[in-house]
Design an enzyme around this catalytic site. Structure first.
Site, PDB file in Angstrom:
ATOM      1  NE  ARG A   1     -19.618 -19.203 -85.867  1.00  0.00           N
ATOM      2  CZ  ARG A   1     -19.394 -18.985 -84.580  1.00  0.00           C
ATOM      3  NH1 ARG A   1     -19.782 -19.870 -83.682  1.00  0.00           N
ATOM      4  NH2 ARG A   1     -18.795 -17.875 -84.173  1.00  0.00           N
ATOM      5  CB  THR A  60     -14.537 -17.295 -83.729  1.00  0.00           C
ATOM      6  OG1 THR A  60     -13.146 -17.431 -84.072  1.00  0.00           O
ATOM      7  CG2 THR A  60     -15.343 -17.137 -85.004  1.00  0.00           C
ATOM      8  CG  HIS A  80     -14.421 -14.583 -89.259  1.00  0.00           C
ATOM      9  ND1 HIS A  80     -13.783 -15.796 -89.258  1.00  0.00           N
ATOM     10  CD2 HIS A  80     -15.732 -14.847 -88.995  1.00  0.00           C
ATOM     11  CE1 HIS A  80     -14.661 -16.758 -89.012  1.00  0.00           C
ATOM     12  NE2 HIS A  80     -15.845 -16.204 -88.843  1.00  0.00           N
ATOM     13  CB  ALA A 121     -11.807 -19.168 -89.365  1.00  0.00           C
ATOM     14  CB  CYS A 124     -13.764 -21.444 -79.296  1.00  0.00           C
ATOM     15  SG  CYS A 124     -13.098 -21.145 -80.948  1.00  0.00           S
TER      16      CYS A 124
END
Length: 221
Positions: free
Chosen positions: A80, A85, A87, A162, A178
């Site tokens: 991507r 980031t 999760h 997310a 980010c």
């Protein structure tokens, strides 16, 4: 902004919504790629709602310098856009597997639609949230509530959104979220919104459908 489907086939704007529970990151990523590579023009779009076990993901052009101290949490470099980031449990992940050519939209339109869905969801609960042109995502009082990272391949999107629902935010301190040093994060619980991840999925879904211009005659599978 609300996007409208422009497909010639009236049924093409229907969407299947899937609740996948807590799913390992890498197999889910490969499933998204496979779906995108094998789908046809006749296939319905899908929205996947799920959570992941703890994992850091780094975009294909991401810089490892933004991964400060991952510790025991695995890091996966993926295809991507964007930087790093996190999760983990208590976070709602939404993967819009959308034929963007069929909808007649670009990647920026898709990003704004995802942001606006979260903003509208928050507004219903008297929480003011905003998007930022310089750093995609959704923010409350300058703290990041939701992150967005996408890939477009064969005219279709995967990866996605997310939304922090009720989670341990400590792992975000192990990275520059980010790619932004010092960026603070928040979750819905900190804004006084108490929901399970699955309830958040069901309540966010109508906003996503509206903003994406997809049929509200959707089915959960």
């Amino acid at each position: 902004m609300t996007l409208r489907a422009v497909a010639s086939d009236p049924g093409a704007s229907n969407v299947q919504i899937r609740w996948l529970g807590c799913a390992e990151y890498e197999p889910t990523w490969r499933d998204m790629q496979s779906f995108t590579d094998t789908r046809t023009d006749a296939d319905a779009d899908q929205l996947w709602f799920l959570a992941h076990p703890p994992v850091f993901t780094l975009g294909m052009n991401g810089k490892h310098e933004h991964v400060l101290a991952p510790g025991d949490i695995p890091l996966v470099q993926i295809d991507r856009g964007g930087q790093v980031t996190y999760h983990g449990p208590g976070q709602l992940v939404v993967y819009p597997l959308i034929d963007v050519r069929r909808l007649g939209i670009g990647v920026r339109d898709l990003v704004v639609a995802l942001e606006n869905a979260v903003i509208a969801f928050c507004a219903e609960r008297n929480v003011t949230a905003l998007g930022r042109r310089d750093a995609p995502g959704v923010y409350v009082n300058e703290r990041k509530l939701a992150s967005i990272g996408l890939r477009i391949r064969r005219g279709c999107s995967y990866h996605g959104l997310a939304l922090n629902v009720s989670m341990n935010l400590e792992p975000f301190r192990r990275i520059n979220p980010c790619g932004l040093a010092g960026l603070q994060v928040t979750d819905l619980e900190a804004q006084g919104i108490a929901l399970s991840v699955q309830d958040a999925a069901r309540q966010l879904a109508p906003h996503l459908l509206r903003e994406l211009g997809l049929s509200d005659a959707s089915t959960w599978v």
